[in-house]
Scaffold this motif. Structure first.
Motif, mmCIF file in Angstrom:
data_model
loop_
_atom_site.group_PDB
_atom_site.id
_atom_site.type_symbol
_atom_site.label_atom_id
_atom_site.label_comp_id
_atom_site.label_asym_id
_atom_site.label_seq_id
_atom_site.Cartn_x
_atom_site.Cartn_y
_atom_site.Cartn_z
ATOM 1 N N GLY A 90 0.178 -8.863 -4.788
ATOM 2 C CA GLY A 90 -0.212 -7.493 -4.485
ATOM 3 C C GLY A 90 -1.713 -7.350 -4.403
ATOM 4 O O GLY A 90 -2.243 -6.633 -3.536
ATOM 5 N N ILE A 93 -3.034 -8.551 -1.047
ATOM 6 C CA ILE A 93 -2.855 -7.547 -0.002
ATOM 7 C C ILE A 93 -3.904 -6.450 -0.153
ATOM 8 O O ILE A 93 -4.508 -5.988 0.829
ATOM 9 N N GLY A 94 -4.137 -6.035 -1.399
ATOM 10 C CA GLY A 94 -5.156 -5.036 -1.644
ATOM 11 C C GLY A 94 -6.537 -5.514 -1.233
ATOM 12 O O GLY A 94 -7.340 -4.748 -0.680
ATOM 13 N N THR A 97 -7.099 -5.295 2.600
ATOM 14 C CA THR A 97 -7.268 -3.940 3.132
ATOM 15 C C THR A 97 -8.384 -3.153 2.455
ATOM 16 O O THR A 97 -8.735 -2.068 2.923
ATOM 17 N N SER A 98 -8.944 -3.680 1.374
ATOM 18 C CA SER A 98 -9.891 -2.900 0.565
ATOM 19 C C SER A 98 -11.130 -2.488 1.351
ATOM 20 O O SER A 98 -11.573 -1.336 1.270
ATOM 21 N N SER A 114 -6.263 3.567 -4.889
ATOM 22 C CA SER A 114 -5.951 2.547 -5.889
ATOM 23 C C SER A 114 -5.245 3.154 -7.091
ATOM 24 O O SER A 114 -4.243 2.613 -7.587
ATOM 25 N N SER A 140 2.981 -2.983 -6.680
ATOM 26 C CA SER A 140 2.169 -1.794 -6.429
ATOM 27 C C SER A 140 0.909 -1.792 -7.293
ATOM 28 O O SER A 140 -0.191 -1.493 -6.817
ATOM 29 N N TYR A 143 -1.584 -4.217 -5.866
ATOM 30 C CA TYR A 143 -2.322 -3.698 -4.708
ATOM 31 C C TYR A 143 -3.493 -2.834 -5.172
ATOM 32 O O TYR A 143 -4.619 -2.958 -4.662
#
Length: 477
Positions: A90, A93-94, A97-98, A114, A140, A143
């Motif tokens: 997770g 993925i975060g 896209t961060s 967040s 979750s 992420y």
């Protein structure tokens, strides 16, 4: 003579009046402006690092709850292992896209996103009746961690005065350590569902605090919000502070960058960016592949393998990590980034050598009374050395060295590399220890030696420089 004395007296009075005026409007004004500036900057930093504390709470949750969750939900070891490790996926993925999120909706907006993901994750875990909702909640949370790991140090670096930037950014790592340690301690007395609810607290503090702090002035100027940019910068520096010079430097720098095309991931390999990217990504590689997550994730097991009481070693490690990280935060803007990294790297090498020697003695049944003490000394030296420099400083430098027009994609790349390294090291550690206990630490020793050479050759000193000055120095070197 009388005239001369009168003139001299008048001059002295005039000098005294001028001196008093300067003191009242200069020194006192400076103190007033400093206090106002420090108040806003410190409060903004406190709000932001609630995300860092949340990060630590997410990481620390799985350690004290393993037996209780497995027993209540009847999970196999493989199912619980998936629950623990999916956090890292997770976070990857975060991390990807961060940068895009922080650039499109702002640093404050990214922190809100967040926090929402973390809240959703904690609630999913709290109400879980089986493995699937546990995994969804953990994913979750991961992420949210991935985004926090990028946006918090970047936000602090962009709002802080240059003389405070390093120390304040280091608070990010300190609060992560505090979150991990607190989760470990209170997890021994709370049920796992109650512990999940405690993870909501920093999220709610963060969401509330974001209403009272300014957005990053540099991001506002980049988005063309000129009036909001000046208002945010004035709020951070004090209502009576002269921000004209700093504002002009930021505007000129961003205007130059805005003439460049919008950056994509492939653009990072252009000549103008290669040095910044090499430094940022290189420090993340050194930080992770030096063995930190393997040693920390399995520190109890490592102490047991060395014949040392696991509880004593783990509690000592948790306390040492927080204290030394706090010391590193104090030294960041005094000693500088490079000295801390070099001292930290040297300590990592020494710690690995001590631990490796201990395992070698045990494997060959030599000095059986000395080897456990040698192992715990080596691991504590390693943890202390990591905490004082290598833990926080790469994130500080990462937040400083990337030009603002590529900060999003470059920060995402560096954060992704960091999380991939965390997964790779934690996944391979047990296999390496099964292959050779002392060989594992020899491998980490070699990597940390290479890290010292990399820092000495390529990493610049950024202490006491504005972000614009750092860019100029990197591009001209």
């Amino acid at each position: 003579m009388a005239i001369d004395q009168d003139m001299e007296t008048g001059e002295n009075r005039l000098k005294e009046d001028i001196r008093e005026t300067l003191i009242q409007h200069g020194v006192n004004g400076t103190c007033k402006k400093t206090k106002e500036s420090l108040w806003v900057v410190y409060f903004s930093t406190f709000v932001a690092v609630c995300g860092s504390f949340e990060f630590g709470s997410c990481v620390g949750f799985s350690s004290p709850t393993q037996s209780a969750i497995r027993e209540e939900l009847e999970l196999s070891l493989a199912e619980y292992s998936l629950f623990g490790s999916i956090l890292t996926f997770g976070a990857m993925i975060g991390a990807i896209t961060s940068g895009a999120i922080a650039d499109s909706i702002g640093r404050k907006g990214a922190m809100r996103v967040s926090a929402i993901f973390c809240i959703a994750g904690w609630l999913a875990i709290y109400f879980a009746k089986g493995a699937l909702p546990l995994d969804i909640g953990r994913l979750s949370m991961g992420y949210g961690m991935g985004v926090f790991s990028y946006v918090v140090p970047v936000f602090i670096a962009e709002i802080a005065p240059k003389n405070l930037r390093g120390g304040l950014t280091t608070v990010n790592q300190l609060m992560i350590c505090c979150g991990v340690s607190l989760a470990f301690v209170i997890g021994t007395v709370l049920t796992w569902r109650t512990l999940a609810l405690t993870g909501l607290v920093p999220c709610f503090i963060l969401l509330l605090g974001l209403f009272f702090i300014p957005e990053s002035p540099r991001w506002l100027e980049k988005m063309g919000r000129h009036e909001q940019f000046e208002a945010a910068l004035q709020q951070l520096r004090g209502k009576d502070a002269d921000i004209s010079q700093e504002a002009e430097e930021i505007k000129e720098y961003i205007e130059t960058l805005e003439k460049l095309p919008k950056a994509k991931m492939l653009d990072l390999f252009q000549r103008r960016y290669w040095r910044s990217v090499m430094i940022g990504v290189g420090l993340m590689v050194i930080q992770q592949f030096g063995g930190i997550n393997g040693i920390c994730f399995y520190v109890s097991q490592t102490f047991e393998s060395a014949g040392f009481p696991a509880n004593v070693g783990t509690i000592t490690y948790a306390c040492l990590q927080v204290v030394v990280t706090a010391l590193g935060a104090v030294l960041m803007d005094k000693a500088g980034r490079r000295p801390l990294l070099l001292v930290s790297g040297s300590g990592l090498v020494f710690g690995c050598i001590l631990a490796g020697t201990s395992f070698y003695l045990k494997a060959n049944e030599l000095a059986s009374t000395v080897s456990p003490l040698l192992a715990v000394t080596g691991i504590l030296v390693y943890i202390g050395s990591f905490s004082i420099g290598m833990g926080a400083t790469p994130w500080v430098i990462m937040s400083e060295i990337f030009p603002i027009n590529v900060k999003g994609v470059a920060g995402s790349l560096a954060t992704l590399v960091n999380w991939f390294g965390a997964w790779a090291v934690s996944f391979t550690f047990n296999f390496l220890m099964s292959w050779s206990t002392y060989g594992t630490f020899i491998l980490y020793t070699v990597i940390n030696v290479l890290g010292i050479l990399f820092i000495a050759m390529f990493v610049p000193e950024t202490k006491g420089r504005t972000l614009e000055q750092i860019q100029a120095a990197i591009n001209n070197s």
